[in-house]
Design a protein around this motif. Structure first.
Motif, PDB file in Angstrom:
ATOM      1  N   UNK A 121     -63.551  51.361 -14.014  1.00  0.00           N
ATOM      2  CA  UNK A 121     -63.610  50.782 -12.667  1.00  0.00           C
ATOM      3  C   UNK A 121     -62.487  49.759 -12.510  1.00  0.00           C
ATOM      4  N   UNK A 122     -62.142  49.424 -11.258  1.00  0.00           N
ATOM      5  CA  UNK A 122     -61.099  48.416 -11.020  1.00  0.00           C
ATOM      6  C   UNK A 122     -61.523  47.034 -11.533  1.00  0.00           C
ATOM      7  N   UNK A 123     -60.555  46.142 -11.726  1.00  0.00           N
ATOM      8  CA  UNK A 123     -60.894  44.769 -12.132  1.00  0.00           C
ATOM      9  C   UNK A 123     -61.817  44.129 -11.095  1.00  0.00           C
ATOM     10  N   UNK A 182     -68.904  48.876  -7.130  1.00  0.00           N
ATOM     11  CA  UNK A 182     -69.098  47.760  -6.219  1.00  0.00           C
ATOM     12  C   UNK A 182     -68.308  46.535  -6.659  1.00  0.00           C
ATOM     13  N   UNK A 183     -67.789  45.831  -5.665  1.00  0.00           N
ATOM     14  CA  UNK A 183     -67.138  44.542  -5.927  1.00  0.00           C
ATOM     15  C   UNK A 183     -68.074  43.398  -5.542  1.00  0.00           C
ATOM     16  N   UNK A 208     -68.171  50.084  -2.676  1.00  0.00           N
ATOM     17  CA  UNK A 208     -68.926  49.081  -1.922  1.00  0.00           C
ATOM     18  C   UNK A 208     -68.210  47.751  -2.057  1.00  0.00           C
ATOM     19  N   UNK A 209     -68.014  47.065  -0.949  1.00  0.00           N
ATOM     20  CA  UNK A 209     -67.376  45.754  -0.998  1.00  0.00           C
ATOM     21  C   UNK A 209     -65.913  45.819  -0.626  1.00  0.00           C
ATOM     22  N   UNK A 210     -65.185  44.797  -1.025  1.00  0.00           N
ATOM     23  CA  UNK A 210     -63.772  44.654  -0.675  1.00  0.00           C
ATOM     24  C   UNK A 210     -62.879  45.123  -1.815  1.00  0.00           C
ATOM     25  N   UNK A 211     -61.992  46.048  -1.491  1.00  0.00           N
ATOM     26  CA  UNK A 211     -61.003  46.551  -2.433  1.00  0.00           C
ATOM     27  C   UNK A 211     -59.650  46.543  -1.730  1.00  0.00           C
ATOM     28  N   UNK A 212     -58.550  46.381  -2.485  1.00  0.00           N
ATOM     29  CA  UNK A 212     -57.225  46.360  -1.844  1.00  0.00           C
ATOM     30  C   UNK A 212     -56.919  47.682  -1.146  1.00  0.00           C
TER      31      UNK A 212
END
Length: 158
Positions: free
Chosen positions: A113-115, A149-150, A44-48
């Motif tokens: 999870x990602x940073x 989620x970001x 959910x949200x913006x990821x690269x």
């Protein structure tokens, strides 16, 4: 075509043994077939974005950490963390993963999870297992869906 009788079947078992001031003559350990847990990450949200317009796995992975009867991590957890392999799986570029060779028992889910993102939920057949141990007593049915989620809040001020 190979016969199923030549495929390796993995079984596992454990027993709590208290050693006091006496010899132990017999320890019975019940073994059972191990299982596999399949799942996927949902973002959910913006990821690269990855190359070719797709999404990369962003280094996401899962680990099932065995717990004792009192709810704390047991010695198997220390062995897993010290590079003993074990109940660990990385997500593929589509976000799917499979954790194999899961013996009957209770496990806590750990997610990398990602940073700048957080694990929003981890649903196994509609039950969130982020705070409740996953109990494995035989064949594992269903899929695990982990939402990362970001969309987090920010605190600013002086």
């Amino acid at each position: 075509m190979e016969s199923d009788m030549y495929q390796r079947k993995i079984i596992a078992g454990s027993a709590v043994v208290t050693v006091a001031e006496a010899n132990i003559d017999t320890v019975l350990i019940t073994v059972a077939p191990t299982g596999s847990l399949t799942g996927r990450f949902r973002l959910e949200g913006e990821f690269p974005a990855a190359g070719r317009g797709g999404r990369q796995n962003l280094g996401m992975n899962v680990q099932l950490q065995p717990v004792n009867r009192n709810g704390t991590s047991d010695i198997r957890s220390m062995l897993l963390e010290d590079g003993g392999g074990g109940l660990y799986a990385s997500a593929n570029p589509e976000g799917k993963f499979t954790v194999s060779n899961i013996a009957p028992g209770e496990y806590r889910l750990r997610v990398n999870a990602p940073p700048n993102a957080y694990v929003k939920s981890a649903l196994m057949d509609g039950v969130d297992i982020l705070e409740t141990p996953l109990v494995v007593s035989g064949t594992i049915s269903g899929n695990l869906e982990i939402v990362v989620s970001s969309n987090s809040g920010k605190v600013e001020g002086t």
